[in-house]
Scaffold this motif. Structure first.
Motif, PDB file in Angstrom:
ATOM      1  N   HIS A  67       0.848  -1.204   0.000  1.00  0.00           N
ATOM      2  CA  HIS A  67       0.000   0.000   0.000  1.00  0.00           C
ATOM      3  C   HIS A  67       0.880   1.249   0.000  1.00  0.00           C
ATOM      4  O   HIS A  67       0.629   2.214  -0.710  1.00  0.00           O
ATOM      5  CB  HIS A  67      -0.868   0.045   1.260  1.00  0.00           C
ATOM      6  N   TYR A 108     -11.515  -5.507  -1.259  1.00  0.00           N
ATOM      7  CA  TYR A 108     -10.445  -6.477  -0.987  1.00  0.00           C
ATOM      8  C   TYR A 108     -10.410  -7.551  -2.074  1.00  0.00           C
ATOM      9  O   TYR A 108      -9.347  -7.929  -2.562  1.00  0.00           O
ATOM     10  CB  TYR A 108     -10.645  -7.159   0.369  1.00  0.00           C
ATOM     11  N   SER A 165      -1.125  -4.004  -2.459  1.00  0.00           N
ATOM     12  CA  SER A 165      -0.725  -4.663  -1.217  1.00  0.00           C
ATOM     13  C   SER A 165      -0.732  -6.181  -1.357  1.00  0.00           C
ATOM     14  O   SER A 165       0.185  -6.868  -0.923  1.00  0.00           O
ATOM     15  CB  SER A 165      -1.657  -4.242  -0.077  1.00  0.00           C
TER      16      SER A 165
HETATM   17 CO    CO Z   1      -4.979  -3.700   2.476  1.00  0.00          CO
END
Ligand code: CO
Length: 505
Positions: free
Chosen positions: A272, A424, A302
């Motif tokens: 990130h 996500y 990430s």
């Molecule tokens: Co994350």
């Protein structure tokens, strides 16, 4: 044209000022989750509420709206895809949404969610859902008010999802998610019945926390995290905060009996941070080109460093000898192959952030379904534990023993982040697409990892993804970089490949 340029200058100046104010919120938010004493919660809630109201007021000012109107249709933004056009388009999108929120609601939302986070920490520690319920009810109510104020097509969830993934809708993502889920169920069955099973106990041995810290920091530095413009601190719930130009902070947590959590957590947050550090904030702070494209794209960065890089054999070709020297007792006599199998072992478990790659997305899909029902009003907060537990058993074959292992585990709902979870899974999907393309563009990428050379990868990400900020929306960025649309297939192929090697199916 000259007149437009002047207006554009006024707009960027104003947005920079707003970003400065918002970065003060970010510093306070970071401090709240790292070093603030518990008794400071009320003061912090009031500080953040005040700042949120000020940001809202400045951002929704009439002059800002007038400037946008003046710029729209002008020569400056005539050509689609230029940074100027993107900045005006995305600022308009945010302006229109923000302007529909009453200032009272913005302040109240920030105050309540700040306090609710503190209450959630205690409730989670004690696994006491009842204590958290009144706060959850408040946050759900405020989130639904927010969705109503924004307005939406279809269901209220769409209004909130768009905050994190601009332009995305439930309809767009749920079909891909369904296909992903079907393939995951098949993959998990193959893994369960596979002839070879890795020894999971290798990662679950004593790993000295001080040594984990040394190792984790050296890995973060090796992949390009700059400690001159970043920090790494300890929290219960790891995060990355891109505060502003030259200041990006990440956190992690150390488990003395498991090497995975902090190590891959650090790589995740460093991924990130590399994105934040790679955006040209110096010149674009406050404008969309100085920010990330979406949380899905953020998470693709990430997850790529955590999984495609961090859990690859090539990465450990380089780092395993070091790890063996550092963690002498726990890793002596353990072969690289056995270690590699262990860090990648698949096992249904309660906690999302500790989940392996194969089960991780099932955790997200469960939350996505519940959130939609909560926002529609079909699922009342008081019924969440029951609904969570019955679905969890169906998906994972595990009975939830306590709410801290179930619906109390994540910070998101206390923070009012309804609509966040799907990003996500979007990130995982994008990471597979991007990584495939990186391998095509850099044919010896794996060899470079084996030599501990990660700069080529970072440069590729900077050039293709980071430097654009929010110039292109997520789906367009993906198309530009990979030539492909978002799909479940690349991620499924990547996992099948990897697990076939480890499990021998
Ligand atoms: Co994350």
């Amino acid at each position: 044209m000259a007149e437009n340029n002047k207006t554009y200058e006024k707009l960027t100046k104003k947005c920079r000022e707003i970003a400065l104010l918002a970065s003060c919120e970010a510093v306070l938010g970071w401090d709240e989750r790292t070093y603030m004493p518990r008794a400071g919660a009320q003061l912090r809630a009031d500080q953040l509420g005040l700042l949120a109201g000020m940001v809202h007021e400045k951002f929704t000012s009439t002059e800002l709206g007038d400037w946008l109107s003046e710029l729209e249709g002008s020569d400056l933004v005539k050509e689609n895809g230029t940074p100027e056009a993107a900045n005006v388009r995305e600022t308009r999108h945010r302006y229109d949404k923000e302007a529909r929120l009453p200032k009272d609601l913005v302040e109240e939302f920030t105050r309540v969610t700040t306090l609710a986070q503190g209450e959630w920490v205690t409730a989670r520690q004690n696994s006491d859902f009842k204590a958290f319920l009144p706060w959850l009810e408040k946050v759900v109510d405020l989130s639904r008010q927010k969705a109503e104020a924004y307005g939406y097509e279809g269901e209220p969830y769409n209004a909130l999802l768009d905050d994190y993934e601009p332009g995305a809708t439930v309809d767009m993502v749920s079909e891909t998610f369904k296909l992903l889920r079907n393939d995951l169920v098949i993959l998990l069955k193959k893994i369960k019945e596979a002839p070879r099973q890795p020894d999971r106990s290798i990662v679950e041995r004593p790993y000295n926390v001080d040594l984990q810290k040394v190792f984790g920091e050296s890995v973060a530095a090796a992949i390009g995290f700059s400690f001159d413009s970043g920090r790494l601190d300890v929290t219960t719930h790891p995060f990355c905060s891109g505060i502003g130009p030259g200041d990006t902070r990440i956190t992690t947590r150390y488990n003395p009996n498991r090497i995975n959590d902090a190590l891959f957590g650090i790589m995740h947050e460093a991924g990130h941070a590399l994105y934040e550090m790679g955006i040209d904030k110096k010149n674009n702070f406050g404008m969309p080109t100085g920010e990330s494209a979406s949380l899905g794209i953020h998470e693709s960065q990430s997850r790529m460093w955590e999984n495609q890089v961090g859990r690859s054999k090539e990465f450990w070709n380089y780092f395993y000898p070091q790890a063996q020297r550092i963690f002498k007792t726990s890793l002596s006599g353990v072969s690289l192959d056995d270690f590699y199998g262990s860090i990648n072992a698949v096992q249904p478990s309660y906690i999302r952030v500790e989940a392996d790659e194969a089960t991780y997305n099932l955790h997200i899909l469960l939350r996505f379904e519940l959130e939609r029902a909560i926002m529609k009003g079909d699922l009342k907060p008081t019924d969440i534990p029951g609904e969570w537990n019955s679905r969890f058993e169906k998906y994972f074959g595990l009975k939830v023993d306590k709410d801290s292992n179930g619906c109390l585990q994540d910070v998101h709902w206390s923070s009012g982040l309804f609509g966040y979870f799907p990003t996500y899974t979007l990130g995982n999907l994008y990471s597979a697409l991007f990584f495939n393309q990186a391998k095509k563009d850099i044919p010896d990428l794996g060899d470079r990892f084996s030599r501990g050379e990660f700069k080529t990868m970072v440069d590729w990400l900077r050039e293709n993804i980071h430097k654009h900020g929010a110039r292109y929306r997520a789906n367009l960025l993906c198309k530009r970089v990979t030539g492909e649309e978002l799909s479940h297939q690349p991620l499924v192929d990547y996992m099948n490949d990897k697990y076939a090697g480890i499990y021998g199916f």
